[in-house]
Design a protein around this motif. Structure first.
Motif, PDB file in Angstrom:
ATOM      1  N   ARG A  13     114.109 -23.803  60.841  1.00 34.01           N
ATOM      2  CA  ARG A  13     115.436 -23.247  60.588  1.00 34.01           C
ATOM      3  C   ARG A  13     116.551 -24.201  61.012  1.00 34.01           C
ATOM      4  NH1 ARG A  13     115.966 -18.133  64.543  1.00 34.01           N
ATOM      5  NH2 ARG A  13     113.869 -18.492  65.327  1.00 34.01           N
ATOM      6  N   TYR A  14     116.186 -25.358  61.566  1.00 31.88           N
ATOM      7  CA  TYR A  14     117.188 -26.321  61.999  1.00 31.88           C
ATOM      8  C   TYR A  14     117.396 -27.395  60.935  1.00 31.88           C
ATOM      9  CZ  TYR A  14     116.032 -23.994  66.363  1.00 31.88           C
ATOM     10  OH  TYR A  14     115.795 -23.049  67.321  1.00 31.88           O
ATOM     11  N   ARG A  15     118.610 -27.910  60.922  1.00 33.29           N
ATOM     12  CA  ARG A  15     119.000 -28.798  59.838  1.00 33.29           C
ATOM     13  C   ARG A  15     118.170 -30.083  59.785  1.00 33.29           C
ATOM     14  NH1 ARG A  15     124.914 -31.772  59.350  1.00 33.29           N
ATOM     15  NH2 ARG A  15     124.423 -33.003  57.470  1.00 33.29           N
ATOM     16  N   TYR A  16     118.138 -30.841  60.915  1.00 35.19           N
ATOM     17  CA  TYR A  16     117.433 -32.120  60.910  1.00 35.19           C
ATOM     18  C   TYR A  16     115.925 -31.939  60.828  1.00 35.19           C
ATOM     19  CZ  TYR A  16     121.929 -34.190  62.039  1.00 35.19           C
ATOM     20  OH  TYR A  16     123.234 -34.591  61.987  1.00 35.19           O
ATOM     21  N   GLN A  17     115.464 -30.856  61.334  1.00 33.16           N
ATOM     22  CA  GLN A  17     114.036 -30.583  61.194  1.00 33.16           C
ATOM     23  C   GLN A  17     113.673 -30.385  59.719  1.00 33.16           C
ATOM     24  OE1 GLN A  17     112.693 -27.010  63.057  1.00 33.16           O
ATOM     25  NE2 GLN A  17     110.519 -27.503  62.780  1.00 33.16           N
ATOM     26  N   ARG A  18     114.568 -29.749  58.984  1.00 33.78           N
ATOM     27  CA  ARG A  18     114.304 -29.552  57.564  1.00 33.78           C
ATOM     28  C   ARG A  18     114.318 -30.892  56.819  1.00 33.78           C
ATOM     29  NH1 ARG A  18     118.387 -24.391  56.756  1.00 33.78           N
ATOM     30  NH2 ARG A  18     117.114 -22.869  57.914  1.00 33.78           N
ATOM     31  N   ILE A  19     115.265 -31.779  57.210  1.00 30.04           N
ATOM     32  CA  ILE A  19     115.299 -33.100  56.563  1.00 30.04           C
ATOM     33  C   ILE A  19     114.012 -33.865  56.839  1.00 30.04           C
ATOM     34  CG2 ILE A  19     116.482 -35.333  56.533  1.00 30.04           C
ATOM     35  CD1 ILE A  19     119.073 -33.847  57.156  1.00 30.04           C
ATOM     36  N   PHE A  20     113.599 -33.837  58.102  1.00 34.83           N
ATOM     37  CA  PHE A  20     112.376 -34.532  58.487  1.00 34.83           C
ATOM     38  C   PHE A  20     111.159 -33.942  57.765  1.00 34.83           C
ATOM     39  CE2 PHE A  20     109.677 -37.051  61.032  1.00 34.83           C
ATOM     40  CZ  PHE A  20     108.615 -36.269  61.438  1.00 34.83           C
ATOM     41  N   THR A  21     111.153 -32.627  57.677  1.00 29.29           N
ATOM     42  CA  THR A  21     110.035 -31.959  57.009  1.00 29.29           C
ATOM     43  C   THR A  21     109.986 -32.329  55.530  1.00 29.29           C
ATOM     44  OG1 THR A  21     110.170 -30.095  58.542  1.00 29.29           O
ATOM     45  CG2 THR A  21     108.993 -29.724  56.467  1.00 29.29           C
ATOM     46  N   ASN A  22     111.135 -32.377  54.877  1.00 24.82           N
ATOM     47  CA  ASN A  22     111.173 -32.737  53.459  1.00 24.82           C
ATOM     48  C   ASN A  22     110.707 -34.173  53.226  1.00 24.82           C
ATOM     49  OD1 ASN A  22     112.128 -30.220  52.676  1.00 24.82           O
ATOM     50  ND2 ASN A  22     114.275 -30.812  52.875  1.00 24.82           N
ATOM     51  N   PHE A  27     106.521 -37.802  51.253  1.00 17.22           N
ATOM     52  CA  PHE A  27     105.554 -38.869  51.473  1.00 17.22           C
ATOM     53  C   PHE A  27     104.132 -38.365  51.233  1.00 17.22           C
ATOM     54  CE2 PHE A  27     103.960 -42.751  53.118  1.00 17.22           C
ATOM     55  CZ  PHE A  27     102.842 -42.437  53.877  1.00 17.22           C
ATOM     56  N   ALA A  28     103.840 -37.174  51.745  1.00 16.12           N
ATOM     57  CA  ALA A  28     102.499 -36.601  51.556  1.00 16.12           C
ATOM     58  C   ALA A  28     102.207 -36.366  50.078  1.00 16.12           C
ATOM     59  CB  ALA A  28     102.372 -35.284  52.331  1.00 16.12           C
ATOM     60  N   LEU A  29     103.222 -35.913  49.339  1.00 16.04           N
ATOM     61  CA  LEU A  29     103.034 -35.644  47.917  1.00 16.04           C
ATOM     62  C   LEU A  29     102.742 -36.932  47.152  1.00 16.04           C
ATOM     63  CD1 LEU A  29     103.161 -33.668  45.530  1.00 16.04           C
ATOM     64  CD2 LEU A  29     105.619 -34.069  45.437  1.00 16.04           C
ATOM     65  N   ILE A  30     103.541 -38.013  47.444  1.00 16.44           N
ATOM     66  CA  ILE A  30     103.337 -39.280  46.738  1.00 16.44           C
ATOM     67  C   ILE A  30     101.957 -39.855  47.046  1.00 16.44           C
ATOM     68  CG2 ILE A  30     104.161 -41.660  46.546  1.00 16.44           C
ATOM     69  CD1 ILE A  30     106.984 -40.600  47.083  1.00 16.44           C
ATOM     70  N   PHE A  31     101.601 -39.859  48.325  1.00 16.20           N
ATOM     71  CA  PHE A  31     100.310 -40.413  48.709  1.00 16.20           C
ATOM     72  C   PHE A  31      99.166 -39.582  48.127  1.00 16.20           C
ATOM     73  CE2 PHE A  31      97.679 -43.104  51.236  1.00 16.20           C
ATOM     74  CZ  PHE A  31      96.583 -42.327  51.573  1.00 16.20           C
ATOM     75  N   ALA A  32      99.299 -38.262  48.183  1.00 16.60           N
ATOM     76  CA  ALA A  32      98.236 -37.398  47.663  1.00 16.60           C
ATOM     77  C   ALA A  32      98.062 -37.583  46.162  1.00 16.60           C
ATOM     78  CB  ALA A  32      98.543 -35.929  47.979  1.00 16.60           C
ATOM     79  N   LEU A  33      99.197 -37.721  45.430  1.00  8.43           N
ATOM     80  CA  LEU A  33      99.096 -37.937  43.987  1.00  8.43           C
ATOM     81  C   LEU A  33      98.427 -39.265  43.673  1.00  8.43           C
ATOM     82  CD1 LEU A  33     102.556 -36.613  42.698  1.00  8.43           C
ATOM     83  CD2 LEU A  33     100.298 -35.617  42.273  1.00  8.43           C
ATOM     84  N   GLY A  34      98.836 -40.334  44.398  1.00 13.49           N
ATOM     85  CA  GLY A  34      98.239 -41.642  44.144  1.00 13.49           C
ATOM     86  C   GLY A  34      96.757 -41.675  44.460  1.00 13.49           C
ATOM     87  N   ALA A  35      96.380 -41.152  45.648  1.00 15.35           N
ATOM     88  CA  ALA A  35      94.974 -41.183  46.047  1.00 15.35           C
ATOM     89  C   ALA A  35      94.108 -40.317  45.135  1.00 15.35           C
ATOM     90  CB  ALA A  35      94.840 -40.722  47.497  1.00 15.35           C
TER      91      ALA A  35
END
Length: 714
Positions: A13-22, A27-35
């Protein structure tokens, strides 16, 4: 678990945590798609290499088997037995040399028993209408039809083609040798012509395959469920190109290779693994995303745990993430109202669906209505809607009809095969017609719809009877193209086309049944199709046709005589009662089963009679083998014709009379040799019924492989 979930909700629910999470999720999405993409393409390449290897091994195995089989045929064609058989001038010479040819064929076929193929021969212009295959001979017309699906005229046309080209392949699809290669060879001997043929079973691999000769499919394992693969094959044949390729393996693929020295093309369609490949891609993607999601959650918990602990101690919300609890409450109330409305709609839809499912079972006859209808009488209307209507229009029209039915307390049911049914309780046919007319005016004024209304029905099976009657009336719409509403009571008063059941058809059905011939069942099925499927006849005509079939079955039963071993068929009243309750399909199945039982009874009685006759014939041979007895002598002793005697002998022993007699004489000769080792060949020949020692020696060697002088009693 609840504490963990609340902790996760607080962590995002915190702003910077949401940025970090996104960022982490991206990164996880790009790596998962490539692998996962790499894994997917590697899987496709591996499968392509594997399939290519399977195809090459299959082709090599087929080449080896075909080469060995062709060599066996060549050995037979160049053998002295084949030359002598082709040069035979008389019927007796052909029969004798045919036996030697069979021995040669059997030797060639069995010396490599790991390869299961069949070799046969047929002489052009033969005096004996026999065809030889492996270790047996049979009538050529029966053989060619049974093995190749060709009548004699088609076979002779094929022989002319083989004469021109020397070699010819036949189509095995739809014949006894399904999924086999049938190859014909023409051979001109010094004193005759012959056709040699090879039947080579094709080893099956996973997936569909086809063998092609001159652009024509001559053998395949494809069935009616292989339409897509068969279309691909026809396209490949038309274009003359191979459809293989790595990228095309995602959706469709075909492998091909030349075999039999380039005379044939072998096409292979491996099993479709597209779903498996995409499941591999999805599983890889989900697994990698899951791992990174867990890592993100643990990292977020670690970084923000001091802040969350401090806010909990102060019982305050984060200043940068302050939440308006009243706004949240108002939003939650609105969401709850919407959710409640959706739940009510879902419950109502579920109730209507359950009710509709119940009536589907009642109409289809899965259960009996009984007290379920809670009414005295039932009338059913079946609607035939324009098939060209798109899905959206059909869905909207169904909803409009359901709303209309609810207003008048009617029951609307959507049956399988797009039959729409409306059930009226305790209303006469005139009232039903008025309501249907109102439905057409309010809901279906721009639609092409035909309605069939049954009569009022009562009793335990009233709903089922009314539905069946309405469906039968709906079939008459072609005879009344200008009417939107068809009523069963009016259809009965209208002269309709009569059923067709000629006396010649009935007599033929009776004759074949009393002969125990299964052709009677085919004639029965054809007659039913012509009257109940190929024609639109009135309900009373359907009942008349059923009663005519019942009458025929009773006539067959009365003529069976001593062969009766089944109960007397049901009466016409019982059959009509079943027709009203279950419909015409159940009635036709019942009558067909009655005919089948009669055929089986007749066939069983005749088999027992032939077995008893065969035992008497064998007893006569065992008592008189030492005399010069022929088939005519046995037939006269049994009181039958020689042709009937030969037929019974062939059916029950699978060999002709002369072969059995000679085999039994050789067996008795060996018994005499064991009892009297010093007996001469001439004496032995006379004692077992041979007129000359030479004939005896030739027959003895044929059945034992040695001469009488070389027999060594044990």
């Amino acid at each position: 678990m609840k504490k963990k979930i609340n902790g996760f909700r607080g962590a995002v629910r915190y702003r910077y945590q949401r940025i970090f999470t996104n960022i982490m999720l991206t990164f996880a999405l790009i790596f998962a798609l490539g692998a996962s993409g790499y894994i997917f393409f590697h899987s496709v390449q591996t499968e392509y290499s594997y399939n290519q290897g399977v195809m090459e091994n299959t082709a090599a195995s087929f080449e080896t088997m075909y080469s060995i089989a062709c060599q066996s045929v060549s050995n037979i064609r160049t053998s002295s037995s084949a030359s002598a058989w082709a040069a035979a001038k008389t019927e007796s010479e052909e029969r004798l040399e045919g036996v030697h040819l069979l021995a040669e064929i059997k030797k060639q076929v069995t010396w490599l028993n790991s390869y299961s193929y069949s070799i046969g021969a047929w002489k052009i212009g033969a005096r004996v209408t026999q065809c030889y295959m492996n270790s047996a001979s049979t009538d050529d017309s029966d053989f060619f039809y049974g093995q190749f699906g060709l009548d004699m005229e088609e076979w002779l046309a094929t022989v002319e083609q083989v004469r021109d080209y020397g070699t010819c392949f036949l189509t095995s699809t739809g014949t006894k040798n399904e999924e086999s290669l049938i190859c014909l060879f023409y051979n001109r001997h010094a004193s005759g012509e012959a056709i040699y043929f090879l039947i080579l079973p094709i080893s099956s691999v996973d997936g569909n395959w086809a063998l092609v000769w001159n652009g024509t499919v001559i053998s395949t394992n494809m069935d009616e469920d292989s339409e897509q693969d068969y279309a691909m094959l026809q396209k490949a044949l038309a274009e003359g190109t191979d459809q293989g390729g790595v990228l095309q393996h995602w959706t469709s693929h075909i492998y091909s290779v030349d075999v039999a020295d380039g005379q044939l093309q072998y096409y292979w369609f491996p099993e479709d693994t597209m779903v498996q490949q995409f499941l591999t891609l999805a599983a890889s993607f989900l697994m990698l995303m899951g791992v990174f999601s867990v890592l993100m959650y643990l990292l977020t918990q670690r970084i923000y745990s001091p802040v969350r602990s401090f806010m909990q101690e102060l019982e305050m919300e984060d200043p940068q993430g302050e939440i308006d609890e009243f706004a949240m409450l108002r939003n939650n109330v609105i969401q709850l109202k919407l959710l409640n409305r959706k739940m009510e709609e879902m419950l109502e839809n579920h109730r209507l669906q359950s009710q509709e499912d119940q009536y589907v079972r009642l109409l289809s006859g899965s259960v009996i209505a009984g007290e379920t209808m809670n009414c005295k009488s039932v009338c059913v209307t079946v609607f035939d809607v324009d098939e060209e209507m798109d899905d959206n229009s059909r869905f909207l029209l169904k909803n409009d009809i359901r709303i209309f039915a609810k207003q008048y307390e009617l029951i609307f049911v959507s049956m399988p095969q797009e039959k729409w049914v409306m059930i009226f309780r305790d209303q006469n046919v005139d009232q039903v017609e008025q309501i249907v007319q109102q439905l057409f005016a309010e809901v279906m004024e721009d639609r092409t719809v035909t309605a069939a209304i049954s009569e009022e029905k009562t009793g335990q099976t009233a709903l089922r009877q009314a539905y069946k009657q309405a469906v039968s009336v709906l079939r008459l719409q072609e005879a009344h193209p200008d009417e939107e509403i068809l009523r069963a009571d009016r259809m009965k008063k209208t002269a309709q086309e009569s059923y067709s059941y000629p006396v010649t058809t009935e007599n033929q059905l009776i004759h074949w049944t009393l002969e125990g011939d299964n052709a009677a069942l085919d004639l029965f099925d054809e007659c039913v199709r012509d009257n109940l499927q190929g024609r639109k006849i009135a309900i009373q005509q359907v009942e008349g046709f059923i009663l005519a079939l019942v009458s025929t079955i009773n006539r067959i039963y009365s003529r069976m005589g001593n062969e009766k071993s089944i109960d007397r068929p049901v009466s016409g009243a019982e059959v009509l009662a079943l027709y009203d309750a279950e419909g015409e399909q159940e009635v036709i199945s019942l009558l067909r089963n009655e005919i089948q039982k009669m055929i089986e009874t007749v066939a069983a009685q005749r088999t027992q009679s032939n077995t008893a006759l065969m035992n008497r014939m064998l007893g006569f041979i065992h008592d008189h083998y030492m005399y010069d007895i022929g088939l005519t002598d046995i037939a006269q002793e049994m009181g039958i014709t020689p042709q009937q005697c030969s037929l019974v002998f062939k059916q029950l022993t699978n060999e002709n009379y002369k072969n059995y007699l000679n085999g039994y004489r050789v067996k008795m000769a060996q018994q005499l040799q064991r009892e009297n080792p010093d007996i001469t060949t001439n004496e032995l020949a006379q004692l077992v019924g041979f007129n000359s020692a030479n004939s005896f020696i030739r027959v003895y060697k044929k059945y034992t492989g040695i001469s009488p002088q070389n027999y060594s009693p044990k």
